[in-house]
Design a protein around this motif. Sequence first.
Motif, PDB file in Angstrom:
ATOM      1  N   ARG A   1      -4.463  32.248 -25.177  1.00 29.01           N
ATOM      2  CA  ARG A   1      -4.056  31.593 -23.911  1.00 29.01           C
ATOM      3  C   ARG A   1      -5.288  31.107 -23.135  1.00 29.01           C
ATOM      4  NH1 ARG A   1      -1.914  36.462 -24.123  1.00 29.01           N
ATOM      5  NH2 ARG A   1      -2.980  37.190 -22.236  1.00 29.01           N
ATOM      6  N   THR A   2      -6.066  30.256 -23.803  1.00 28.75           N
ATOM      7  CA  THR A   2      -7.334  29.808 -23.227  1.00 28.75           C
ATOM      8  C   THR A   2      -7.151  29.197 -21.846  1.00 28.75           C
ATOM      9  OG1 THR A   2      -7.118  27.745 -24.461  1.00 28.75           O
ATOM     10  CG2 THR A   2      -8.543  29.447 -25.400  1.00 28.75           C
ATOM     11  N   GLU A   3      -8.171  29.399 -21.019  1.00 28.69           N
ATOM     12  CA  GLU A   3      -8.207  28.846 -19.655  1.00 28.69           C
ATOM     13  C   GLU A   3      -9.450  27.971 -19.528  1.00 28.69           C
ATOM     14  OE1 GLU A   3      -8.172  32.184 -17.037  1.00 28.69           O
ATOM     15  OE2 GLU A   3      -6.143  32.822 -17.632  1.00 28.69           O
ATOM     16  N   ARG A   4      -9.442  27.073 -18.555  1.00 29.29           N
ATOM     17  CA  ARG A   4     -10.580  26.169 -18.376  1.00 29.29           C
ATOM     18  C   ARG A   4     -11.861  26.946 -18.114  1.00 29.29           C
ATOM     19  NH1 ARG A   4      -6.391  23.170 -15.948  1.00 29.29           N
ATOM     20  NH2 ARG A   4      -5.843  21.406 -17.271  1.00 29.29           N
ATOM     21  N   GLY A   5     -11.747  28.089 -17.471  1.00 35.03           N
ATOM     22  CA  GLY A   5     -12.908  28.925 -17.192  1.00 35.03           C
ATOM     23  C   GLY A   5     -13.526  29.571 -18.424  1.00 35.03           C
ATOM     24  N   ASP A   6     -12.832  29.481 -19.559  1.00 43.95           N
ATOM     25  CA  ASP A   6     -13.397  30.011 -20.809  1.00 43.95           C
ATOM     26  C   ASP A   6     -14.393  29.041 -21.426  1.00 43.95           C
ATOM     27  OD1 ASP A   6     -10.122  31.278 -21.827  1.00 43.95           O
ATOM     28  OD2 ASP A   6     -11.641  32.150 -20.493  1.00 43.95           O
ATOM     29  N   SER A   7     -14.465  27.824 -20.914  1.00 40.16           N
ATOM     30  CA  SER A   7     -15.396  26.841 -21.451  1.00 40.16           C
ATOM     31  C   SER A   7     -16.830  27.334 -21.291  1.00 40.16           C
ATOM     32  CB  SER A   7     -15.230  25.502 -20.725  1.00 40.16           C
ATOM     33  OG  SER A   7     -13.944  24.971 -20.930  1.00 40.16           O
ATOM     34  N   ALA A   8     -17.559  27.396 -22.397  1.00 37.68           N
ATOM     35  CA  ALA A   8     -18.923  27.929 -22.411  1.00 37.68           C
ATOM     36  C   ALA A   8     -19.468  27.800 -23.813  1.00 37.68           C
ATOM     37  CB  ALA A   8     -18.943  29.401 -21.979  1.00 37.68           C
ATOM     38  N   MET A   9     -20.737  28.185 -23.985  1.00 37.67           N
ATOM     39  CA  MET A   9     -21.342  28.327 -25.307  1.00 37.67           C
ATOM     40  C   MET A   9     -21.179  29.790 -25.704  1.00 37.67           C
ATOM     41  SD  MET A   9     -23.041  26.886 -27.790  1.00 37.67           S
ATOM     42  CE  MET A   9     -24.118  25.544 -27.293  1.00 37.67           C
ATOM     43  N   TYR A  10     -20.620  30.010 -26.881  1.00 33.09           N
ATOM     44  CA  TYR A  10     -20.445  31.373 -27.387  1.00 33.09           C
ATOM     45  C   TYR A  10     -21.490  31.616 -28.472  1.00 33.09           C
ATOM     46  CZ  TYR A  10     -16.279  31.742 -24.606  1.00 33.09           C
ATOM     47  OH  TYR A  10     -15.419  31.796 -23.533  1.00 33.09           O
ATOM     48  N   LEU A  11     -22.315  32.620 -28.235  1.00 37.73           N
ATOM     49  CA  LEU A  11     -23.440  32.925 -29.117  1.00 37.73           C
ATOM     50  C   LEU A  11     -23.188  34.227 -29.872  1.00 37.73           C
ATOM     51  CD1 LEU A  11     -26.345  32.218 -26.603  1.00 37.73           C
ATOM     52  CD2 LEU A  11     -25.589  30.736 -28.448  1.00 37.73           C
ATOM     53  N   CYS A  12     -23.571  34.209 -31.126  1.00 36.67           N
ATOM     54  CA  CYS A  12     -23.507  35.408 -31.949  1.00 36.67           C
ATOM     55  C   CYS A  12     -24.939  35.791 -32.314  1.00 36.67           C
ATOM     56  CB  CYS A  12     -22.692  35.131 -33.194  1.00 36.67           C
ATOM     57  SG  CYS A  12     -22.610  36.498 -34.358  1.00 36.67           S
ATOM     58  N   ALA A  13     -25.209  37.074 -32.392  1.00 36.23           N
ATOM     59  CA  ALA A  13     -26.525  37.566 -32.797  1.00 36.23           C
ATOM     60  C   ALA A  13     -26.354  38.748 -33.728  1.00 36.23           C
ATOM     61  CB  ALA A  13     -27.348  37.979 -31.574  1.00 36.23           C
ATOM     62  N   SER A  14     -27.329  38.957 -34.606  1.00 34.76           N
ATOM     63  CA  SER A  14     -27.298  40.130 -35.457  1.00 34.76           C
ATOM     64  C   SER A  14     -28.678  40.775 -35.482  1.00 34.76           C
ATOM     65  CB  SER A  14     -26.836  39.783 -36.869  1.00 34.76           C
ATOM     66  OG  SER A  14     -27.798  39.028 -37.568  1.00 34.76           O
ATOM     67  N   SER A  15     -28.706  42.041 -35.849  1.00 33.94           N
ATOM     68  CA  SER A  15     -29.979  42.758 -35.936  1.00 33.94           C
ATOM     69  C   SER A  15     -29.836  43.925 -36.899  1.00 33.94           C
ATOM     70  CB  SER A  15     -30.407  43.269 -34.562  1.00 33.94           C
ATOM     71  OG  SER A  15     -29.646  44.400 -34.172  1.00 33.94           O
ATOM     72  N   LEU A  16     -30.966  44.471 -37.306  1.00 36.28           N
ATOM     73  CA  LEU A  16     -30.961  45.736 -38.010  1.00 36.28           C
ATOM     74  C   LEU A  16     -30.535  46.820 -37.033  1.00 36.28           C
ATOM     75  CD1 LEU A  16     -34.361  45.294 -39.869  1.00 36.28           C
ATOM     76  CD2 LEU A  16     -32.078  45.152 -40.888  1.00 36.28           C
ATOM     77  N   SER A  17     -30.034  47.916 -37.536  1.00 33.24           N
ATOM     78  CA  SER A  17     -29.662  49.009 -36.633  1.00 33.24           C
ATOM     79  C   SER A  17     -30.935  49.593 -36.033  1.00 33.24           C
ATOM     80  CB  SER A  17     -28.868  50.072 -37.373  1.00 33.24           C
ATOM     81  OG  SER A  17     -29.647  50.649 -38.386  1.00 33.24           O
ATOM     82  N   GLY A  18     -30.820  50.169 -34.880  1.00 30.07           N
ATOM     83  CA  GLY A  18     -32.019  50.650 -34.178  1.00 30.07           C
ATOM     84  C   GLY A  18     -32.133  49.932 -32.870  1.00 30.07           C
ATOM     85  N   THR A  19     -32.263  50.692 -31.805  1.00 33.03           N
ATOM     86  CA  THR A  19     -32.196  50.130 -30.462  1.00 33.03           C
ATOM     87  C   THR A  19     -33.284  49.106 -30.209  1.00 33.03           C
ATOM     88  OG1 THR A  19     -31.333  52.238 -29.682  1.00 33.03           O
ATOM     89  CG2 THR A  19     -32.141  50.726 -28.023  1.00 33.03           C
ATOM     90  N   TYR A  20     -34.442  49.245 -30.844  1.00 30.19           N
ATOM     91  CA  TYR A  20     -35.584  48.417 -30.492  1.00 30.19           C
ATOM     92  C   TYR A  20     -35.706  47.144 -31.335  1.00 30.19           C
ATOM     93  CZ  TYR A  20     -36.984  51.327 -34.379  1.00 30.19           C
ATOM     94  OH  TYR A  20     -37.003  51.988 -35.565  1.00 30.19           O
TER      95      TYR A  20
END
Lengths: 114, 114
Positions: free
Chosen positions: B81-100
């Motif tokens: 149920r998309t809304e006009r306010g959902d318009s944006a750039m959606y970014l995905c990121a990945s990393s190795l496990s580990g906080t740093y």
Amino acid sequence: AQSVAQPEDQVNVAEGNPLTVKCTYSVSGNPYLFWYVQYPNRGLQFLLKYITGDNLVKGSYGFEAEFNKSQTSFHLKKPSALVSDSALYFCAVKGDTGRRALTFGSGTRLQVQP
Amino acid sequence: GAGVSQTPSNKVTEKGKYVELRCDPISGHTALYWYRQSLGQGPEFLIYFQGTGAADDSGLPNDRFFAVRPEGSVSTLKIQRTERGDSAMYLCASSLSGTYNEQFFGPGTRLTVL
């Protein structure tokens, strides 16, 4: 809660001059600090990070950043700016405890004039 | 090696429709993150996966947003149920496990809701 402040919306510098992009942060626990660069129509690219150890961190493309615990700052620097450095720069932080997600600043646009 | 990929690069939809955004992380990265970036702002955290499970979904704005990662690799962000306010750039990121460990970002999906 964690937060990042980038006080300058834009930084202008002449090619060949040194540049500084400012960042201050607030986080619980010890900070992990990151700088990313975003070129038009491209994703965020990792530049450098501070985890522990030396306060001066060196990264990609000749950039470096200085961690200052007492001032809670992590300013990005480069001794000699290039026109190709013109881009949007983001500082980000997370703590060594708690959430794994990064909290980003609002970004600083760097304009290097030839 | 291959970086993080996201499809589609652009998605235009009408208010009220359902959309799915796909993210292919770097091979071997167990941590996967979704962020949303509005114009002139830094990325804002949505959800974090460690393996197949959502370890932190505190950034999802409401129950219209949902994400899955059924086999611990590809992830799909779903918006109902998309809304006009959902318009944006959606970014995905990945990393190795580990906080740093630094996160590597994909090029993003630009969502426009008319």
